[in-house]
Write a protein that holds these residues in place. Structure first.
Motif, short mmCIF file in Angstrom:
data_model
loop_
_atom_site.label_atom_id
_atom_site.label_comp_id
_atom_site.label_asym_id
_atom_site.label_seq_id
_atom_site.Cartn_x
_atom_site.Cartn_y
_atom_site.Cartn_z
N ALA A 23 0.83 -1.21 0.00
CA ALA A 23 0.00 0.00 0.00
C ALA A 23 0.86 1.26 0.00
N ALA A 24 1.92 1.28 0.82
CA ALA A 24 2.76 2.47 0.93
C ALA A 24 3.46 2.79 -0.38
N ALA A 25 4.02 1.77 -1.03
CA ALA A 25 4.72 2.00 -2.30
C ALA A 25 3.77 2.55 -3.35
N THR A 26 2.54 2.03 -3.39
CA THR A 26 1.57 2.47 -4.39
C THR A 26 1.12 3.91 -4.14
N VAL A 27 0.82 4.23 -2.88
CA VAL A 27 0.33 5.57 -2.56
C VAL A 27 1.42 6.62 -2.77
N VAL B 266 -15.30 3.27 2.63
CA VAL B 266 -15.26 4.05 1.40
C VAL B 266 -13.98 4.88 1.37
N SER B 267 -13.64 5.33 0.19
CA SER B 267 -12.45 6.17 0.01
C SER B 267 -12.86 7.63 -0.05
N THR B 268 -12.25 8.45 0.80
CA THR B 268 -12.48 9.89 0.72
C THR B 268 -12.07 10.41 -0.65
N THR B 269 -11.01 9.83 -1.20
CA THR B 269 -10.55 10.23 -2.53
C THR B 269 -11.62 9.99 -3.57
N ILE C 244 -5.26 8.97 -5.45
CA ILE C 244 -5.77 7.60 -5.40
C ILE C 244 -6.26 7.29 -3.99
N SER C 245 -6.84 6.12 -3.86
CA SER C 245 -7.42 5.71 -2.59
C SER C 245 -6.43 4.89 -1.77
N THR C 246 -6.08 5.38 -0.59
CA THR C 246 -5.26 4.59 0.33
C THR C 246 -6.02 3.34 0.76
N THR C 247 -7.32 3.47 0.92
CA THR C 247 -8.15 2.32 1.27
C THR C 247 -8.04 1.23 0.20
N ASP D 298 -15.10 -13.66 -1.81
CA ASP D 298 -16.48 -13.20 -1.74
C ASP D 298 -16.65 -12.11 -0.69
N ARG D 299 -16.03 -12.30 0.48
CA ARG D 299 -16.12 -11.28 1.52
C ARG D 299 -15.36 -10.02 1.11
N LEU D 300 -14.22 -10.20 0.45
CA LEU D 300 -13.45 -9.07 -0.02
C LEU D 300 -14.28 -8.21 -0.96
N ALA D 301 -15.00 -8.85 -1.87
CA ALA D 301 -15.81 -8.10 -2.83
C ALA D 301 -17.00 -7.43 -2.17
N ALA D 302 -17.70 -8.16 -1.31
CA ALA D 302 -18.93 -7.62 -0.72
C ALA D 302 -18.66 -6.53 0.31
N THR D 303 -17.68 -6.75 1.17
CA THR D 303 -17.44 -5.84 2.28
C THR D 303 -16.61 -4.64 1.89
N PHE D 304 -15.64 -4.85 1.00
CA PHE D 304 -14.69 -3.79 0.70
C PHE D 304 -14.88 -3.19 -0.69
#
Length: 359
Positions: free
Chosen positions: A86-90, A307-310, A100-103, A125-131
């Motif tokens: 996450a850090a490298a991408t952001v 959700v992402s503020t971005t 971009i979205s840190t989330t 499935d949980r990754l898709a539904a929840t996040f």
């Protein structure tokens, strides 16, 4: 190592996200960059502190439990790999001036680090539904609401910047630009262009509306930054809980300090993209976008939705820009492509970090 990488992620988050509430304020020339940056930093820091009481559900969601087996989620090496992805991408996006979205990056990091664990896998499935579902829907909802709000604000605003109380006979002199309140009363409140108010010699009192709009605009920007602090701090603090060296409070304070430093030192490139390159902003369109963003992020924090503020803030700016027919599609397309690439890039970095660090 986990403390260092998680702090760097918090720093990167601050650099990429800190100014997003005040993008419309600087873009509409309501405040200078320096003043907007200082207010954004203060509001975000207050939101980070408030997250200790308001966002406990988000801390639990971003430990990785439910996405990977509990034994994997409790491993500091798993959290280290996810944070590194996450850090490298952001930070890369921040250097390129892309909001971009840190989330989104953190979810990609969790997924990539999970896939690197032998035989564990991830709960797709949980990754898709929840996040992923809230992340995908939130910018669309924000753009729609901001489109409606921006059109409504523009229709009611025009050039009417003077409010005055006038005696009944004088009202006819105000012309067609005036909007009268309480028409049956001998004295009425008029919202009209300054020139029309100037013709009302019998007006009892008058004041300009622009300072009130500016104050509301700044307040809405502060609300967004506050909401971002509430929503983002617990997500990053969750990474430190696997060390057993930090409780929720201590981890949140470490992340809050890192976010504050990143926001103060490296926010300008992303600020320029959001404030000046997506769509031209004025006071009314900026206020409409900010009200939509603040409302959606607060609701998401209250109900534990990641959700992402971005995504919400950029979606709102796009929405008001569409309402006015003034969108820079080239910049917007690049931003949308960066959103598509955020999760797989973070996942790839986290995957390889986990593989390199595996015994």
């Amino acid at each position: 190592m986990l403390l260092a990488v998680a702090s760097f992620l918090g720093f990167s988050n601050g650099a990429n996200d800190n100014f997003k509430g005040f993008a419309t304020v600087w873009g509409s020339a309501t405040l200078s960059y320096g003043r907007a940056l200082a207010l954004a930093a203060v509001a975000t820091a207050l939101g980070s502190l408030a997250s200790l009481a308001l966002s406990h559900a988000l801390v639990l969601q971003f430990t990785g439990k439910g996405i990977v087996p509990d034994a994997v989620a409790a491993d500091p090496g798993f959290a280290l790999s996810a944070a590194a992805g996450a850090a490298a991408t952001v930070m890369l996006a921040t250097r390129l001036g892309l909001p971009i979205s840190t989330t989104h990056a953190l979810i990609g990091g969790l997924a990539g680090a999970g896939l690197a664990q032998d035989g564990s896998g991830i709960q797709a499935d949980r990754l898709a539904a929840t996040f992923l579902l809230p992340l995908l829907l939130s910018p669309l909802v924000a753009a729609l609401l901001a489109f409606v709000a921006g059109r409504s604000f523009a229709a009611r605003d025009g050039d009417r910047d003077c409010a005055c109380v006038a005696i009944g006979e004088e009202i006819e002199a105000a012309g067609s630009g005036a909007a009268a309140m309480s028409s049956a009363a001998p004295a009425r409140l008029l919202i009209a262009p300054v020139a029309d108010c100037d013709r009302l010699a019998g007006s009892v009192a008058r004041f300009r509306l622009a300072p009130l709009k500016d104050a509301a605009h700044i307040a809405s920007a502060a609300c967004i930054c506050f909401a971002r602090g509430v929503n983002d701090t617990p997500k990053l603090a969750a990474l430190l809980l696997t060390t057993q060296a930090f409780g929720v409070r201590g981890a949140s304070l470490v992340i809050a300090a890192a976010m504050l430093a990143g926001g103060l030192l490296f926010a300008r490139r992303v600020a320029q993209t959001m404030s000046q390159r997506i769509a031209p902003l004025d006071h009314s369109s900026g206020l409409a976008a900010n009200l939509v963003t603040a409302g959606l992020v607060f609701l998401a924090s209250r109900f534990g939705l990641p959700v992402s503020t971005t995504h919400v803030s950029v979606g709102s700016i796009i929405g008001v820009g569409l309402g006015e027919g003034r969108i820079d599609w080239r910049t917007t397309s690049v931003i949308l492509l960066s959103w598509v690439g955020t999760l797989p890039l973070a996942a790839a970095v986290a995957f390889f970090a986990a593989r390199i660090g595996a015994p």
